[in-house]
Design an enzyme around this catalytic site. Structure first.
Site, PDB file in Angstrom:
ATOM      1  N   LYS A 148       0.905  -1.365   0.039  1.00  0.00           N
ATOM      2  CA  LYS A 148       0.050   0.046   0.143  1.00  0.00           C
ATOM      3  C   LYS A 148       0.888   1.273  -0.164  1.00  0.00           C
ATOM      4  O   LYS A 148       1.914   1.152   0.107  1.00  0.00           O
ATOM      5  CB  LYS A 148      -0.925  -0.089   1.203  1.00  0.00           C
ATOM      6  CG  LYS A 148      -0.012   0.024   2.620  1.00  0.00           C
ATOM      7  CD  LYS A 148      -0.976  -0.667   3.844  1.00  0.00           C
ATOM      8  CE  LYS A 148      -0.290  -0.542   4.989  1.00  0.00           C
ATOM      9  NZ  LYS A 148      -0.815  -0.977   6.235  1.00  0.00           N
ATOM     10  N   TYR A 189      16.912  29.809   6.836  1.00  0.00           N
ATOM     11  CA  TYR A 189      15.556  30.337   7.426  1.00  0.00           C
ATOM     12  C   TYR A 189      15.814  30.529   8.872  1.00  0.00           C
ATOM     13  O   TYR A 189      16.037  29.672   9.502  1.00  0.00           O
ATOM     14  CB  TYR A 189      14.296  29.471   7.242  1.00  0.00           C
ATOM     15  CG  TYR A 189      13.704  29.737   5.734  1.00  0.00           C
ATOM     16  CD1 TYR A 189      13.498  30.948   5.192  1.00  0.00           C
ATOM     17  CD2 TYR A 189      13.469  28.508   5.069  1.00  0.00           C
ATOM     18  CE1 TYR A 189      12.977  31.138   3.916  1.00  0.00           C
ATOM     19  CE2 TYR A 189      13.143  28.904   3.648  1.00  0.00           C
ATOM     20  CZ  TYR A 189      12.638  30.130   3.051  1.00  0.00           C
ATOM     21  OH  TYR A 189      12.230  30.249   2.083  1.00  0.00           O
TER      22      TYR A 189
END
Ligand SMILES: *Cc1c(COP(=O)(O)O)cnc(C)c1O
Length: 337
Positions: free
Chosen positions: A34, A239
Site C-alpha cells: 500500500k 531560514y
C-alpha cells in the site's frame, strides 16, 4: 530528464528482507505494498517480490489495486485492506483483487456477489474490523485476518490479541489465518498462522530489536550539490538563522528539502556521508545546507548521500520509520539496482 535528487533502491536487499521474514516461521509470507510500496514504488516492489515467489499482496484501496493487478502472477492474490464501498463495487467486480471486509454493511454488499473475500476481525485495536460475534455466514472467505496494535513494544496487549485470534480461528475451520505485520513476525511462529503481512521490514525498517542486524537497508537518498559557498564567523545559515558560524566554513547547498520528504526534523541534526557532513540550519522546502569544510573537493554538480538509516533517522527526526518512507516525494529519480 535527469533529476537533481535520487533514491537508490536495492532490489536484492528488498528480496532478502522478504526471505528473512519468511524464514522466521513456516507460514506463507505476503507483502503490504500500500501507499505506493511505502513510497518506494509499488510497481517495482511487486515485480521483484513476485519474481522471488511472493504470492500474497495487500493494498489499501481499489485505486492502488488497479495500479498493480496486472503484475500479480497467475494464482497469486491481491487483497484490498479497506474493503469495498458502494462506489467501489463496479471496479471490484471486474478486478482480480478481493476485498478485506471490515464492517457488516461491507459484508452485506459482498455476500450478494458470491465472490471470494477476506475478512478483518478486530481483536482489540479498534481500528478497522468486524467484531468476533458478527455473522459471516454466506461469505466465501479465503483468509480471516486480524491486526496487532502494539507488536513493536513489549506489552500484554499483544498476547491478549493472540488469544482472541486463536479463539476466533476455532470458529473458522479450514480457512487461512493471518495476524502478523513486520513486528508480529519477530515475535515468533506462534504469531504467524498461515500467512504473514509484512510491510515496513521489507523496505528496510526495523520493527523490533530481533530484526536489527538482519534487515538490510533498501533506500538510499542522494542529492546533488547546487552551489558551494564560504561563510565567515558570525554568518548565519538558512531560514530564521538557526545556525550561526563561530569560524569560517564551507557549505554545500543540496537539492533536497521537506517537499521531498527530507523533513524539517532533520534541521540541525541530520548529516551526509556517514556523519562527515553535518547539516547546518533549517531544512527548506527544496534545499538543505551541509558543512563540507572537511572535504575541499566537493563541488557544484557532485552527489552526496544523506544519512538515512531508518531507525537512526527516526530518532533524529521524531517521525516514525513509516512516515519517513511514505513521505518520500515524487521529485526523486528512483533507480533500482
Ligand atoms: C500496513 C499493514 C500491514 C503491514 O504492517 P507493517 O507494520 O508495515 O509490517 C499489515 N496488515 C495490515 C492490516 C496493514 O494495514
Amino acid at each position: 530528464m535527469s533529476a537533481p535528487l535520487r533514491l537508490h533502491l536495492d532490489g536484492n536487499a528488498l528480496v532478502q528482507n522478504w526471505q528473512w521474514l519468511r524464514a522466521q516461521g513456516h507460514a506463507r509470507c505476503g507483502a503490504a505494498v500500500k501507499a505506493n510500496g511505502y513510497g518506494l514504488g509499488a510497481v517495482d516492489v511487486v515485480q521483484r517480490l513476485a519474481k522471488a515467489g511472493c504470492h500474497d499482496f495487500f493494498v489499501a484501496t481499489w485505486a492502488e489495486a488497479a495500479e498493480i493487478e496486472g503484475l500479480i502472477p497467475e494464482g497469486a492474490s491481491l487483497s484490498v485492506l479497506h474493503g469495498v464501498r458502494p462506489e467501489d463495487m463496479a471496479q471490484a467486480l471486474i478486478s482480480r483483487a478481493r476485498p478485506v471486509l471490515n464492517s457488516m454493511p461491507q459484508v452485506a454488499r459482498w455476500r450478494a456477489t458470491g465472490r471470494p473475500c477476506d475478512v478483518m476481525v478486530d481483536t482489540g485495536m479498534n481500528r478497522l474490523g468486524l467484531s468476533t460475534t458478527d455473522d459471516l455466514s454466506g461469505l466465501s472467505i479465503q483468509t480471516v485476518m486480524s491486526h496487532l496494535a502494539s507488536a513493536d513494544e513489549d506489552v500484554d496487549q499483544t498476547a491478549q490479541q493472540l488469544q482472541a485470534f486463536q479463539a476466533l480461528a476455532a470458529r473458522h475451520p479450514g480457512v487461512a489465518l493471518s495476524l502478523s505485520n513486520s513486528a508480529g513476525i519477530c515475535l515468533g511462529p506462534d504469531y504467524h498462522f498461515d500467512l504473514t503481512r509484512p510491510g515496513l521490514a521489507l523496505y528496510g525498517g526495523v520493527p523490533r530489536r530481533e530484526a536489527a542486524g538482519q534487515i538490510q537497508r533498501v533506500v538510499r537518498i542522494e542529492a546533488q550539490v547546487l552551489q558551494r559557498r564560504r561563510i565567515q564567523a558570525g554568518d548565519s545559515v538558512g531560514y530564521n538563522a538557526t545556525f550561526r558560524a563561530s569560524e569560517p566554513k564551507e557549505l554545500a547547498i543540496l537539492n533536497l528539502g521537506y517537499a521531498d520528504g527530507y523533513v524539517r526534523g532533520f534541521s540541525g541534526k541530520g548529516s551526509a556521508e556517514n556523519g562527515l557532513f553535518p547539516l547546518l540550519g533549517r531544512v527548506s522546502m527544496d534545499l538543505t545546507a551541509i558543512d563540507v569544510t572537511a572535504q575541499p573537493d566537493i563541488a557544484e554538480g557532485d552527489w552526496v548521500q544523506m544519512d538515512f538509516d531508518l531507525p537512526a533517522a527516526s530518532a533524529q527526526s521524531g517521525l516514525s520509520q513509516y512516515e519517513l518512507l511514505t513521505l518520500l516525494g515524487h521529485r526523486f529519480e528512483r533507480r533500482w539496482s
